[in-house]
Motif scaffolding. Structure first.
Motif, mmCIF file in Angstrom:
data_model
loop_
_atom_site.group_PDB
_atom_site.id
_atom_site.type_symbol
_atom_site.label_atom_id
_atom_site.label_comp_id
_atom_site.label_asym_id
_atom_site.label_seq_id
_atom_site.Cartn_x
_atom_site.Cartn_y
_atom_site.Cartn_z
ATOM 1 N N UNK A 65 0.839 -1.189 0.000
ATOM 2 C CA UNK A 65 0.000 0.000 0.000
ATOM 3 C C UNK A 65 0.883 1.251 0.000
ATOM 4 N N UNK A 66 0.292 2.409 -0.255
ATOM 5 C CA UNK A 66 1.050 3.644 -0.127
ATOM 6 C C UNK A 66 0.852 4.640 -1.253
ATOM 7 N N UNK A 67 0.374 4.198 -2.417
ATOM 8 C CA UNK A 67 0.127 5.121 -3.517
ATOM 9 C C UNK A 67 -1.262 5.763 -3.386
ATOM 10 N N UNK A 68 -1.403 6.952 -3.958
ATOM 11 C CA UNK A 68 -2.676 7.671 -3.929
ATOM 12 C C UNK A 68 -3.344 7.703 -5.295
ATOM 13 N N UNK A 69 -2.881 6.884 -6.199
ATOM 14 C CA UNK A 69 -3.476 6.803 -7.520
ATOM 15 C C UNK A 69 -3.224 5.447 -8.137
ATOM 16 N N UNK A 70 -3.803 5.225 -9.299
ATOM 17 C CA UNK A 70 -3.625 3.952 -9.992
ATOM 18 C C UNK A 70 -2.150 3.676 -10.245
ATOM 19 N N UNK A 71 -1.771 2.397 -10.156
ATOM 20 C CA UNK A 71 -0.393 1.985 -10.408
ATOM 21 C C UNK A 71 -0.343 1.359 -11.802
ATOM 22 N N UNK A 72 0.429 1.979 -12.674
ATOM 23 C CA UNK A 72 0.430 1.581 -14.083
ATOM 24 C C UNK A 72 1.559 0.630 -14.446
ATOM 25 N N UNK A 73 2.660 0.663 -13.684
ATOM 26 C CA UNK A 73 3.803 -0.160 -14.051
ATOM 27 C C UNK A 73 4.549 -0.683 -12.841
ATOM 28 N N UNK B 48 14.142 -6.253 -4.954
ATOM 29 C CA UNK B 48 13.438 -4.976 -4.903
ATOM 30 C C UNK B 48 12.448 -4.894 -6.060
ATOM 31 N N UNK B 49 11.444 -4.045 -5.856
ATOM 32 C CA UNK B 49 10.404 -3.897 -6.858
ATOM 33 C C UNK B 49 10.009 -2.421 -6.921
ATOM 34 N N UNK B 50 9.955 -1.856 -8.106
ATOM 35 C CA UNK B 50 9.563 -0.469 -8.304
ATOM 36 C C UNK B 50 8.145 -0.421 -8.854
ATOM 37 N N UNK B 51 7.347 0.551 -8.343
ATOM 38 C CA UNK B 51 5.968 0.718 -8.795
ATOM 39 C C UNK B 51 5.754 2.174 -9.187
ATOM 40 N N UNK B 52 5.231 2.412 -10.394
ATOM 41 C CA UNK B 52 5.000 3.754 -10.921
ATOM 42 C C UNK B 52 3.509 4.052 -10.928
ATOM 43 N N UNK B 53 3.139 5.222 -10.393
ATOM 44 C CA UNK B 53 1.731 5.558 -10.214
ATOM 45 C C UNK B 53 1.386 6.889 -10.863
ATOM 46 N N UNK B 54 0.109 7.074 -11.178
ATOM 47 C CA UNK B 54 -0.357 8.349 -11.723
ATOM 48 C C UNK B 54 -0.403 9.425 -10.643
ATOM 49 N N UNK B 55 -0.117 9.067 -9.369
ATOM 50 C CA UNK B 55 -0.030 10.096 -8.337
ATOM 51 C C UNK B 55 1.279 10.878 -8.436
ATOM 52 N N UNK B 56 2.120 10.539 -9.448
ATOM 53 C CA UNK B 56 3.355 11.255 -9.675
ATOM 54 C C UNK B 56 4.552 10.711 -8.944
ATOM 55 N N UNK B 57 4.403 9.530 -8.328
ATOM 56 C CA UNK B 57 5.509 8.951 -7.572
ATOM 57 C C UNK B 57 5.854 7.561 -8.096
ATOM 58 N N UNK B 58 7.100 7.195 -7.895
ATOM 59 C CA UNK B 58 7.548 5.824 -8.084
ATOM 60 C C UNK B 58 8.080 5.339 -6.743
ATOM 61 N N UNK B 59 7.540 4.255 -6.249
ATOM 62 C CA UNK B 59 7.956 3.733 -4.956
ATOM 63 C C UNK B 59 8.777 2.473 -5.156
ATOM 64 N N UNK B 60 9.842 2.366 -4.375
ATOM 65 C CA UNK B 60 10.719 1.211 -4.423
ATOM 66 C C UNK B 60 10.484 0.385 -3.175
ATOM 67 N N UNK B 61 10.120 -0.882 -3.368
ATOM 68 C CA UNK B 61 9.761 -1.762 -2.252
ATOM 69 C C UNK B 61 10.839 -2.828 -2.055
#
Length: 420
Positions: free
Chosen positions: A64-72, A81-94
């Protein structure tokens, strides 16, 4: 091969037959990808979550942690590690933790209850298949230590004695069995002809309190003799427990909690907001109690009946609740998730999937959750200092060599200031 279809993902065999359907997202899945070693599958969704699945299709972890849809989403080369890119303008690294979650699997069984031994080295479970049940003792690494004689009735309650040498199990025919840790039957208690819903040993291990589906609450000596029946006003009782000093018994009956002394004196009675209570537990210092309720809430109460805090985030009924040994964290569970709360009402972490029962280990480094899918999930919990250490190790190169990082941020991880 993996494909997506709206909120589902499908795993296919090479011959074109469907191997497994991944069900867990609440909205459209935009991307699906395998980890480099093929052991995990990650899905990114419009529901603002990433789900990590085992290769057999079982849910491993939800991020969890994004405020918008995750597209990639994308794994690094070693899959750690895993990177997630969201339309909230952030990329989070897990950080993908391969060791944090153990799953003890009891094939073709439903896990009804689970609990840690007092020393935290073993886990006891009750599992059912049709009209029989089995008690099993497991090492925390998932290896099976002991399997007790199969019973023809379902075991809906389970507890260790304080010294860890005995286990009490309660069945749907009103019988309570007392076992030695090595599986020998020591004693049989005959209750009313209905389900035993809850059991708890007194802190000295000499008494056992039980709640039955006919609304009776009975106190037994561990030699099998009935001490007495406690007053209960004929309310349906789901949970009972002793206070840490053994002088008080809490009874959760319908929407009411009653605190009784061992001399049958009603010390306190307080009512929830019309919601049935499924579980009740004392804090380690005995000064508070927490309840799990049908409306999905858990509530923290003082002993005088004042409502101190409400924990409200579950989608369905909260079936079980447990304090960690230092009394600072509360675990609640519904079928969807296990949730960890601070006593101040802040949601600390959410784990998937959920189940019917949750208990902390004595060192509170882990909790165990019994799931109806035949699995017992053992999850690691890190203290703040441990999380800071893990985070600093993960970010050390970034903090050390990135010229845009401030010295204040470097100092958090003990990294020397850069020369001007």
């Amino acid at each position: 091969m993996a494909t997506t279809c709206y909120e589902y993902a499908n795993l296919w065999n090479r011959d074109g037959s469907l191997f497994q359907r991944l069900v867990g997202h609440q909205d459209l899945i935009f991307q699906i990808t395998f980890s480099p070693d093929g052991q995990y599958i990650a899905t990114a969704s419009n529901d603002q979550t990433v789900i990590l699945w085992n290769s057999d299709g079982t849910l491993f972890q939800r991020f969890l942690g994004h405020d918008g849809a995750i597209l990639g989403i994308s794994f690094n080369l070693d899959g750690s590690q895993m990177a997630a890119a969201s339309i909230d303008g952030t990329t989070q690294l897990w950080k993908v933790s391969y060791e944090s979650l153990y799953k003890l699997v009891d094939p073709q069984k439903q896990i009804l209850r689970c609990c840690f031994s007092p020393d935290g080295k073993t886990i006891a479970t009750t599992s059912s298949s049709f009209n029989d049940s089995t008690i099993k003792i497991w090492e925390v690494d998932g290896s099976l230590l002991q399997e007790y004689e199969e019973q023809q009735d379902l075991a809906f309650s389970l507890t260790f004695s304080p010294d860890g040498q005995k286990i009490a199990t309660g069945y749907d025919n009103g019988t309570i069995l007392l076992w030695s840790i090595d599986g020998n039957l020591l004693q049989e208690f005959t209750g009313p002809k209905c389900t035993t819903l809850s059991l708890d040993f007194s802190p000295d291990g000499l008494q056992l309190v039980s709640a039955f589906a006919d609304s009776t609450v009975r106190l037994w000596m561990t030699d099998g003799s009935l001490s007495r029946e406690l007053p209960n006003n004929k309310k349906r009782t789901y949970g009972v427990c002793f206070s840490p000093d053994g002088q008080t018994i809490a009874i959760a009956a319908d929407d009411t909690v009653c605190l009784w002394s061992l001399e049958d004196e009603l010390l306190q009675e307080f009512v929830t907001l019309g919601s049935r209570i499924y579980d009740v537990s004392f804090s380690p210092n005995g000064q508070q109690i927490v309840t799990a309720e049908e409306n999905g809430n858990a509530c923290l109460w003082s002993l005088d009946g004042a409502l101190l805090q409400t924990f409200s985030n579950h989608k369905g009924a909260a079936y079980s609740v447990s304090f960690n040994p230092n009394g600072q964290i509360i675990a609640t569970v519904d079928y969807d998730s296990v949730q960890l709360w601070g006593t101040n009402g802040i949601l600390l972490q959410k784990f998937f999937p959920g189940g019917t029962s949750v208990k902390f280990s004595p060192d509170w480094k882990h909790f165990v959750c019994a799931s109806s899918d035949g699995a017992i999930n053992l999850q690691s919990i890190y203290e703040l200092e441990e999380l800071v250490e893990l985070g600093c190790n993960w970010l050390r190169d970034y903090l050390t060599y990135n010229p845009d990082v401030s010295d204040v941020d470097r100092a958090v991880c003990g990294i020397p200031f850069r020369d001007e």
